[in-house]
Design a protein around this motif. Structure first.
Motif, mmCIF file in Angstrom:
data_model
loop_
_atom_site.group_PDB
_atom_site.id
_atom_site.type_symbol
_atom_site.label_atom_id
_atom_site.label_comp_id
_atom_site.label_asym_id
_atom_site.label_seq_id
_atom_site.Cartn_x
_atom_site.Cartn_y
_atom_site.Cartn_z
ATOM 1 N N LYS A 125 111.816 15.200 92.412
ATOM 2 C CA LYS A 125 110.903 14.635 93.411
ATOM 3 C C LYS A 125 110.689 15.602 94.571
ATOM 4 C CE LYS A 125 110.996 10.232 94.257
ATOM 5 N NZ LYS A 125 111.393 8.913 94.764
ATOM 6 N N ALA A 183 106.128 21.520 96.617
ATOM 7 C CA ALA A 183 104.970 22.189 96.019
ATOM 8 C C ALA A 183 103.672 21.649 96.624
ATOM 9 C CB ALA A 183 104.974 22.005 94.503
ATOM 10 N N ALA A 184 103.625 20.328 96.846
ATOM 11 C CA ALA A 184 102.429 19.723 97.445
ATOM 12 C C ALA A 184 102.228 20.236 98.865
ATOM 13 C CB ALA A 184 102.550 18.203 97.448
ATOM 14 N N GLN A 185 103.333 20.291 99.609
ATOM 15 C CA GLN A 185 103.236 20.799 100.991
ATOM 16 C C GLN A 185 102.733 22.245 101.015
ATOM 17 O OE1 GLN A 185 107.310 19.924 102.604
ATOM 18 N NE2 GLN A 185 106.118 19.599 104.452
ATOM 19 N N GLY A 222 108.401 18.406 93.719
ATOM 20 C CA GLY A 222 106.992 18.006 93.790
ATOM 21 C C GLY A 222 106.494 17.932 95.222
ATOM 22 N N ILE A 223 107.344 17.416 96.100
ATOM 23 C CA ILE A 223 106.943 17.283 97.513
ATOM 24 C C ILE A 223 106.722 18.658 98.127
ATOM 25 C CG2 ILE A 223 107.792 16.625 99.817
ATOM 26 C CD1 ILE A 223 109.180 14.222 98.459
ATOM 27 N N ASP A 249 101.094 23.822 98.774
ATOM 28 C CA ASP A 249 99.724 23.902 98.290
ATOM 29 C C ASP A 249 98.743 23.547 99.402
ATOM 30 O OD1 ASP A 249 97.665 24.153 96.305
ATOM 31 O OD2 ASP A 249 97.522 21.970 96.325
ATOM 32 N N ILE A 250 99.040 22.469 100.127
ATOM 33 C CA ILE A 250 98.154 22.062 101.223
ATOM 34 C C ILE A 250 98.107 23.158 102.286
ATOM 35 C CG2 ILE A 250 97.824 20.397 103.103
ATOM 36 C CD1 ILE A 250 99.106 18.271 101.263
#
Lengths: 151, 226
Positions: free
Chosen positions: B40, B46-48, B43-44, B50-51
């Motif tokens: 989890k 990677a999302a951060q 994923g968090i 990416d943004i």
């Protein structure tokens, strides 16, 4: 071509309370901005930080999570967990430089349709103030977000 | 278990900035349990990233993977195919896992996404407390199950030091004096005589040497004469 900025707001709603309130708002013919895309969840305790970041990643201009009033959760404390996760997600947004005011948690009971309409108005105003999501890939991507989130 | 803390976001983002395709690699064991580097959290992060990359206009791709344990070679092999085409790996494992990942993929830059903090216990939801310093010479039998090396700021093994007030440490009035706790527990279990024994000075020099441990059942396999 200058298109008017219409914020796209993803709303993650608990089926037992705010979703019912939103349903009632429809029955009551309450008027509120049509910027919100509703995702129905069994409980806001299902909300995960990954979903919240995912919505912004997909281009949402704002995200709202709305669960039961404190003490009224159908699953006892799902809304309290969601509240903690939303707070945590706000710190994650802050540290990467995306304004955390784009994300907000609400507590709206099943009978409180006017409160739902007011919350949507509040978030729409806020999203208009903050401007478009700087990722700038809204529209089509955010249309899919609801489907992706509930998959 | 080993407890780790995610590094500050800016530090991670700047370390990752030179690379185009980055695989964020989580570990499904200790760091997953302490909510720092599991699937989890991978994923968090990677999302951060990416943004943040999109906002900064950086052309970066963040992939995610999470292996069962980064400190076990057999689990690292599965990344071989998936990491093809990646320019770097960002590991969220403890220091041991990060090193082992870098050893397994020596041509790949491996970045550290966490700071390994301690060997600790899960005291409450989201809370971890240090309990062990891995000193290689355990005194817990004598001290009623409280480790004075980990829990006494002075590391006294023949305590108390005399600075405690009302059971609290002189370094911090909020902190329990571990020797006060040791006394109470030994008294409660009828073992106060343990405190009469003098602990010999510890050999701190061994703590600076990288340790290799071989299970007795495998001694023969790894002995130099075989």
């Amino acid at each position: 071509m200058n298109r008017k900025y219409e914020p796209k707001i993803v709303a993650l709603l608990c089926t037992y309370c705010t979703y019912t309130a939103a349903d009632m708002a429809g029955s009551m013919r309450l008027q509120y901005p049509s910027n919100v895309r509703v995702v129905k969840l069994l409980c806001t305790g299902k909300v995960d930080v990954v979903y919240l970041l995912g919505a912004f990643r997909a281009g949402a201009d704002a995200v709202m999570v709305s669960g039961c009033e404190i003490g009224d959760c159908h699953f006892l404390e799902g809304n309290l967990r969601a509240k903690e996760r939303v707070e945590h997600a706000k710190t994650l947004l802050d540290e990467l430089g995306l304004d955390a005011r784009r994300l907000e948690m609400f507590h709206i009971g099943a009978s409180d349709a006017p409160k739902w309409a007011a919350a949507v108005e509040q978030m729409t105003r806020r999203a208009l103030e903050l401007g478009p999501n700087p990722l700038g890939q809204a529209s089509a991507a955010v249309e899919r977000t609801g489907e992706e989130l509930t998959r | 278990m080993i407890v780790a803390k995610r590094k500050p976001f800016d530090e991670i983002a700047s370390a990752a900035a030179p690379y185009h395709r980055i695989m964020v690699v989580g570990c499904g064991t200790c760091v997953a349990v302490c909510l720092t580097g599991g699937e989890k959290e991978t994923g968090i992060l990677a999302a951060q990233l990416d943004i943040a990359a999109q906002m900064a206009g950086r052309d970066q791709i963040f992939e995610t993977a999470c292996v069962e344990r980064q400190c076990d070679r057999e689990f690292l092999d599965e990344l071989a195919e998936r990491s093809e085409g990646c320019d770097a790996m960002l590991s969220l494992a403890c220091g041991a896992g990060i090193q082992f990942l870098a050893e397994r993929y020596p041509r790949m830059p491996v970045l550290a996404g966490v700071d390994t903090t301690m060997i600790g216990v899960n005291s409450a939801v989201g809370v971890w407390d240090e309990k062990c310093r891995a000193c290689r010479s355990c005194v817990l039998t004598m001290t009623g199950g409280y480790c004075p090396l980990a829990l006494c700021p002075k590391g006294q093994i023949n305590g108390p030091c005399g600075g405690a007030r009302q059971g609290k440490c002189e370094t911090d009035p909020e902190r329990d004096c571990v020797w006060s706790l040791i006394w109470s527990r030994l008294e409660g279990s009828g073992r106060l005589e343990n405190l009469s024994a003098i602990q010999e000075p510890r050999d701190h020099s061994i703590a600076n040497l990288p340790l290799r441990q071989v299970h007795p059942a495998y001694q023969r396999r790894y002995s130099a004469h075989e």
